[in-house]
Motif scaffolding. Structure first.
Motif, mmCIF file in Angstrom:
data_model
loop_
_atom_site.group_PDB
_atom_site.id
_atom_site.type_symbol
_atom_site.label_atom_id
_atom_site.label_comp_id
_atom_site.label_asym_id
_atom_site.label_seq_id
_atom_site.Cartn_x
_atom_site.Cartn_y
_atom_site.Cartn_z
ATOM 1 N N ASP A 1 33.329 -10.609 31.410
ATOM 2 C CA ASP A 1 32.691 -10.857 29.930
ATOM 3 C C ASP A 1 31.655 -10.945 30.412
ATOM 4 N N VAL A 2 30.711 -10.989 29.277
ATOM 5 C CA VAL A 2 29.219 -10.600 28.676
ATOM 6 C C VAL A 2 28.682 -11.354 27.438
ATOM 7 N N ASN A 3 27.641 -12.178 27.912
ATOM 8 C CA ASN A 3 27.539 -12.173 26.129
ATOM 9 C C ASN A 3 26.250 -11.600 25.588
ATOM 10 N N LEU A 4 26.735 -10.178 25.930
ATOM 11 C CA LEU A 4 25.699 -9.157 25.042
ATOM 12 C C LEU A 4 26.967 -8.482 23.794
ATOM 13 N N LEU A 5 26.337 -8.248 22.894
ATOM 14 C CA LEU A 5 27.484 -7.598 21.849
ATOM 15 C C LEU A 5 27.570 -5.829 22.406
ATOM 16 N N PRO A 6 28.499 -5.410 21.369
ATOM 17 C CA PRO A 6 28.934 -4.062 22.419
ATOM 18 C C PRO A 6 27.906 -3.022 22.320
ATOM 19 N N PRO A 7 26.773 -3.265 21.082
ATOM 20 C CA PRO A 7 25.450 -1.729 20.775
ATOM 21 C C PRO A 7 24.946 -2.563 22.200
ATOM 22 N N LEU B 1 39.153 -24.606 18.967
ATOM 23 C CA LEU B 1 39.076 -23.632 19.531
ATOM 24 C C LEU B 1 39.031 -22.124 19.799
ATOM 25 N N LEU B 2 39.801 -21.282 19.055
ATOM 26 C CA LEU B 2 39.194 -19.920 18.737
ATOM 27 C C LEU B 2 37.793 -19.955 18.686
ATOM 28 N N SER B 3 38.161 -20.615 17.747
ATOM 29 C CA SER B 3 36.389 -20.275 16.578
ATOM 30 C C SER B 3 35.617 -20.003 17.794
ATOM 31 N N SER B 4 35.722 -21.397 19.050
ATOM 32 C CA SER B 4 34.574 -21.309 19.270
ATOM 33 C C SER B 4 34.271 -21.072 20.744
ATOM 34 N N LYS B 5 34.981 -19.677 20.971
ATOM 35 C CA LYS B 5 34.362 -19.106 21.761
ATOM 36 C C LYS B 5 33.390 -17.907 21.688
ATOM 37 N N GLU B 6 32.276 -18.084 22.682
ATOM 38 C CA GLU B 6 31.392 -17.297 22.981
ATOM 39 C C GLU B 6 31.399 -15.788 22.394
ATOM 40 N N GLN B 7 30.861 -14.828 21.173
ATOM 41 C CA GLN B 7 30.811 -13.928 21.144
ATOM 42 C C GLN B 7 29.953 -12.964 22.434
ATOM 43 N N GLY B 8 31.051 -12.413 22.506
ATOM 44 C CA GLY B 8 30.416 -11.151 23.815
ATOM 45 C C GLY B 8 31.145 -9.364 23.256
ATOM 46 N N VAL C 1 23.193 -6.157 33.700
ATOM 47 C CA VAL C 1 24.111 -6.802 32.448
ATOM 48 C C VAL C 1 22.260 -8.179 33.437
ATOM 49 N N GLN C 2 22.355 -8.939 34.541
ATOM 50 C CA GLN C 2 21.748 -9.649 34.486
ATOM 51 C C GLN C 2 20.246 -9.129 34.918
ATOM 52 N N ALA C 3 19.742 -7.907 34.982
ATOM 53 C CA ALA C 3 18.456 -7.409 34.590
ATOM 54 C C ALA C 3 18.117 -7.866 33.081
ATOM 55 N N ALA C 4 19.031 -7.700 32.289
ATOM 56 C CA ALA C 4 18.680 -7.997 31.345
ATOM 57 C C ALA C 4 18.857 -9.301 30.782
ATOM 58 N N GLY C 5 18.742 -9.925 31.227
ATOM 59 C CA GLY C 5 18.406 -11.340 30.718
ATOM 60 C C GLY C 5 20.092 -11.881 30.341
ATOM 61 N N GLY C 6 21.436 -11.244 30.833
ATOM 62 C CA GLY C 6 22.305 -11.534 30.374
ATOM 63 C C GLY C 6 23.348 -12.078 31.638
ATOM 64 N N THR C 7 24.352 -13.064 30.613
ATOM 65 C CA THR C 7 25.730 -13.639 32.037
ATOM 66 C C THR C 7 26.863 -12.899 32.115
ATOM 67 N N ILE C 8 27.094 -13.024 33.009
ATOM 68 C CA ILE C 8 28.147 -11.819 32.824
ATOM 69 C C ILE C 8 29.634 -12.422 34.681
ATOM 70 N N THR C 9 30.436 -12.390 33.492
ATOM 71 C CA THR C 9 31.577 -13.601 34.449
ATOM 72 C C THR C 9 33.228 -12.408 34.785
ATOM 73 N N GLN C 10 33.329 -12.241 35.370
ATOM 74 C CA GLN C 10 34.211 -11.299 36.114
ATOM 75 C C GLN C 10 36.122 -12.208 35.159
ATOM 76 N N ARG C 11 36.744 -11.745 34.946
ATOM 77 C CA ARG C 11 38.213 -11.835 34.119
ATOM 78 C C ARG C 11 38.921 -11.855 35.069
ATOM 79 N N PRO C 12 40.250 -13.272 34.720
ATOM 80 C CA PRO C 12 41.219 -12.656 35.741
ATOM 81 C C PRO C 12 41.603 -10.988 35.730
ATOM 82 N N ASP C 13 41.601 -10.426 34.963
ATOM 83 C CA ASP C 13 42.301 -8.885 34.737
ATOM 84 C C ASP C 13 41.231 -8.238 35.445
ATOM 85 N N GLY C 14 40.250 -8.042 36.249
ATOM 86 C CA GLY C 14 38.747 -7.980 37.131
ATOM 87 C C GLY C 14 37.712 -7.603 35.996
ATOM 88 N N ALA C 15 38.560 -6.976 35.429
ATOM 89 C CA ALA C 15 36.880 -6.893 33.597
ATOM 90 C C ALA C 15 35.916 -7.896 33.370
#
Length: 300
Positions: A253-259, A215-222, A237-251
Motif C-alpha cells: 500500500d502506497v499513499n501515492l495515487l497511480p499516476p 470506516l470504509l470512507s476513512s481509508k486513505e487514498q493511494g 517510494v521513500q525517496a519520493a517522500g511517500g509511505t509504503i506498507t506491505q500488505r498481507p498478500d505481499g504487495a
C-alpha cells in the motif's frame, strides 16, 4: 441496546479482552470482527453471563444478562450451534426453548417455518443434522422468546449461498423492526452487505469502530503496487517522500495515487507487476490492514 464499557478479561498473565467499550444500537446490525483469538467469543460469553469479567461491565437493556427476568424473552443467543443436545429432535429442542420462554406451542412451528426447516427435518435427531441445519435450528431457538436483542457468534458457518441470503434477509428485517443485532462472522462480504456498524478487535483491543460508511470512507487514498524488485520499489517510494506498507498478500500500500506512483517507478527504473488504485470500499482489505500482525510494520 447492548452496552460494553471498559470490559476486560485476564487469564493469569494473558489478557483476552482489553478495556473494550462500544454500543450496539436498536434498529441496527453491529458486525463484530476480528481474527481468530482476538477475543470475540470471550467478550460474547461475558455479555451472556457465561464468563465473569475481570473488570468493566456488559449490559443488555440496561441490565446484566444474569439479572434479566427470564433472559430468553429479552435476548436471543446463539454462541455455538454444535452445542445442541445430539439425542433430541429439532422439534424437541425448540419445544424446550419455548417452554422456558413461556411461548405457545404454535411458536415452534412458526419458528421452524421462519428458519426454513421442514416438519420432516424437525423430527430428525440433531446428531443427524448438517452444520447448516444446526445453524438454522440455533437461530430458531434464539428467536423463540421473541427477544429485542440477538447475539450471534458465526451464524453463517455451514450455510450454503441460499442460506446466507436467507439469513441476510432475516436479520435485516429483524433490525428494521427495531431489534438490536450483535453479529460476529468471518464472511466479510456478507457483513459488508448487512451490517450498519462495525467493531473490529485485534489482540483483545478495539482497532476500529464506527458506521460501515465511516470506516470504509476513512481509508486513505493511494495505490496498491508490486514489483519483482521490491527493495528497489521501497527505496523509490521513500525517496519520493511517500509511505509504503506491505500488505498481507505481499504487495504494498502506497499513499501515492497511480499516476504519481507510475511516474516514481519510471523515474527510478523500477519495473512494476501491479499498479492499481486502492479499493476504498472493500471491507476485507480494511479488516486485513487493521488486524494484521503487529510485527508487520511500515517499511522504512
Amino acid at each position: 441496546m447492548i452496552q460494553i464499557e471498559h470490559l476486560t478479561k485476564r487469564y493469569g498473565n494473558f489478557t483476552a479482552v482489553d478495556d473494550v467499550t462500544f454500543t450496539a444500537q436498536p434498529g441496527r446490525v453491529t458486525g463484530f470482527l476480528g481474527p481468530n483469538g482476538a477475543g470475540k467469543s470471550t467478550l460474547m460469553r461475558m455479555l451472556c453471563g457465561l464468563t465473569p469479567p475481570t473488570s468493566g461491565s456488559a449490559t443488555v437493556l440496561g441490565m446484566k444478562y444474569a439479572d434479566l427476568p427470564n433472559p430468553i424473552k429479552h435476548v436471543g443467543v446463539m454462541l455455538d450451534a454444535a452445542a445442541q443436545h445430539p439425542g433430541r429432535t429439532g422439534a424437541e429442542v425448540l419445544a424446550l426453548a419455548g417452554l422456558i420462554a413461556g411461548a405457545s406451542k404454535s411458536r415452534v412451528a412458526e419458528m421452524t417455518d421462519t428458519v426454513g426447516l421442514t416438519p420432516a427435518e424437525t423430527k430428525r435427531r440433531v446428531k443427524d443434522y448438517s452444520l447448516g441445519m444446526r445453524q438454522r435450528l440455533g437461530i430458531a431457538g434464539a428467536l423463540m422468546g421473541d427477544p429485542k436483542i440477538l447475539v450471534l457468534d458465526e451464524p453463517a458457518n455451514g450455510l450454503d449461498p441460499a442460506g446466507i441470503h436467507w439469513m441476510r434477509g432475516l436479520l435485516g428485517d429483524y433490525a428494521a423492526n427495531g431489534g438490536t443485532v450483535l453479529l460476529s462472522s468471518h464472511l466479510l462480504g456478507e457483513v459488508q452487505v448487512i451490517a450498519h456498524d462495525l467493531v473490529m478487535i485485534g489482540h483483545g483491543k478495539i482497532v476500529a469502530q464506527g458506521s460501515m460508511q465511516e470506516l470504509l470512507s476513512s481509508k486513505e487514498q493511494g495505490s496498491v503496487v508490486d514489483s519483482m524488485t521490491r527493495q528497489d520499489l521501497v527505496s523509490a517510494v521513500q525517496a519520493a517522500g511517500g509511505t509504503i506498507t506491505q500488505r498481507p498478500d505481499g504487495a504494498f500500500d502506497v499513499n501515492l495515487l497511480p499516476p504519481k506512483m507510475g511516474q516514481v517507478a519510471l523515474d527510478a527504473k523500477v519495473p512494476l507487476v501491479l499498479l492499481r488504485e486502492r479499493d476504498q470500499n472493500n471491507l476485507e482489505q480494511l479488516f486485513l490492514t487493521l488486524t494484521q500482525d503487529t510485527a508487520r510494520q511500515e517499511i522504512r
